[in-house]
Scaffold this active site. Structure first.
Site, PDB file in Angstrom:
ATOM      1  N   GLY A 149       0.896  -1.598  -0.293  1.00  0.00           N
ATOM      2  CA  GLY A 149       0.108   0.230  -0.142  1.00  0.00           C
ATOM      3  C   GLY A 149       0.716   1.262   0.132  1.00  0.00           C
ATOM      4  CE  LYS A 193      -0.327   7.073  13.940  1.00  0.00           C
ATOM      5  NZ  LYS A 193      -0.470   5.937  12.918  1.00  0.00           N
TER       6      LYS A 193
HETATM    7  O1  KPL Z   1      -2.648   7.703  11.635  1.00  0.00           O
HETATM    8  C1  KPL Z   1      -3.795   8.481  10.978  1.00  0.00           C
HETATM    9  C2  KPL Z   1      -4.441   7.920  10.087  1.00  0.00           C
HETATM   10  O2  KPL Z   1      -4.987   8.369  10.025  1.00  0.00           O
HETATM   11  O3  KPL Z   1      -4.639   6.158  10.269  1.00  0.00           O
HETATM   12  C3  KPL Z   1      -4.018   9.589  11.281  1.00  0.00           C
HETATM   13  C4  KPL Z   1      -2.781  10.038  12.706  1.00  0.00           C
HETATM   14  C5  KPL Z   1      -5.115   9.831  12.483  1.00  0.00           C
HETATM   15  C6  KPL Z   1      -3.402  10.675  10.691  1.00  0.00           C
HETATM   16  O4  KPL Z   1      -4.954  10.553   9.777  1.00  0.00           O
END
Ligand code: KPL
Length: 299
Positions: free
Chosen positions: A10, A180
């Protein structure tokens, strides 16, 4: 020099593959025969603000020539993707997906392999064979689970950093993964349900919901011995929303395109940990239900 393999082709997989190849490292795209159907080379067109380059990468279905395998699939695809290739015992694994759960699964499934977990904030998009690096970020990696013998960063971190800075080593990677996780557990479901841009979460109307979700996540993190205050969570969410104001989160895109989301490994993981510690997380439960039902704007 480390020989790299990339599993998952991806946007993020393509970004790391392209940047490692451009930095002169040996890099192969690793995928099961069912995906490459006899193809042994893949052309990629890499773009960022400074350059546009055509690359040709080798494809194989094994990791014999890979010292490190960077796993860039969605979290829920990690185990299937790994079982669909021939994984050599010497190959070390690095996970890079959103959410938590698969890292632990790999530790149980592959006891002979060195496992690393990571998280990245680089922004990339893939359209057919075009990989566009949209926003520079930080990649944080560490041994999973942490607290094992290595105290010093391994040498391959310097190579990864030379290819796509910044790469930092974290001796307690669970802390970085939870940080995260918290960001994803707030931005992703809210933007997916409202079908809005990340930047819209900066408006006052979303603040009570963000605060309450942050509070639930903080309580669960604390029970898991992770130091993550509500105010740190709220501040990081704000920063990410400011940096990615014009982006759609991955979950907002998954909902729009009617694809499977990573909700089970994000808020679902928080709910499972909350249950283990008998903590009520009603808002996390609410957003999971909405996403699973597809109860989203324009839905
Ligand atoms: O990791 C992300 C995602 O979209 O999966 C963020 C940090 C929220 C950025 O869009």
């Amino acid at each position: 020099m480390t020989r790299w393999g990339i599993l998952g082709d991806g946007a993020i997989g393509g970004l790391f593959a392209a940047r490692l190849a451009l930095a002169g490292y040996s890099v192969q795209l690793v995928m099961s025969k069912a995906f490459h159907q006899g193809e042994t080379k893949r052309s990629l067109h890499y773009q960022d603000d400074q350059q546009q380059v055509d690359l040709e990468l080798t494809i194989c279905d094994h990791t014999e020539q890979c010292d490190m395998l960077l796993i860039c699939t969605k979290g829920y695809q990690v185990v299937d993707a790994l079982t669909s290739i021939r994984l050599s015992k010497h190959t070390q694994l690095i996970t890079l997906h959103n959410g938590m759960g698969p890292q632990q699964q790999l530790v149980h499934r592959y006891p002979e392999h060195l496992i690393w977990a990571g998280t990245t904030t680089h922004g990339a998009e893939r359209h057919q064979n075009i990989i566009r690096h949209q926003g520079t970020g930080i990649t944080t990696v560490g041994r999973y689970p942490s607290g094992q013998s290595e105290q010093l960063p391994p040498l391959w971190i310097m190579e990864l950093n030379a290819a796509l800075a910044d790469v930092v080593y974290h001796p307690h990677i669970e802390q970085a993964l939870w940080q995260k996780l918290a960001i994803n557990a707030i931005i992703n479901p809210i933007t997916a349900i409202a079908q809005c841009l990340n930047g819209e979460l900066l408006t006052p109307s979303y603040q009570p919901l963000i605060r309450e979700l942050a509070n639930e996540i903080h309580q669960v993190a604390k029970a898991c011995q992770i130091i993550l205050s509500d105010s740190d969570i709220i501040q990081s969410v704000r920063q990410v929303c400011q940096h990615t104001a014009n982006n759609h989160s991955s979950m907002a895109e998954d909902i729009r395109c009617q694809r499977q989301t990573e909700i089970g490994l994000i808020n679902g993981y928080i709910i499972r940990k909350a249950q283990e510690h008998q903590i009520e997380v009603p808002l996390n439960q609410q957003v999971v239900e909405k996403i699973l039902k597809g109860d989203c704007a324009n839905g």
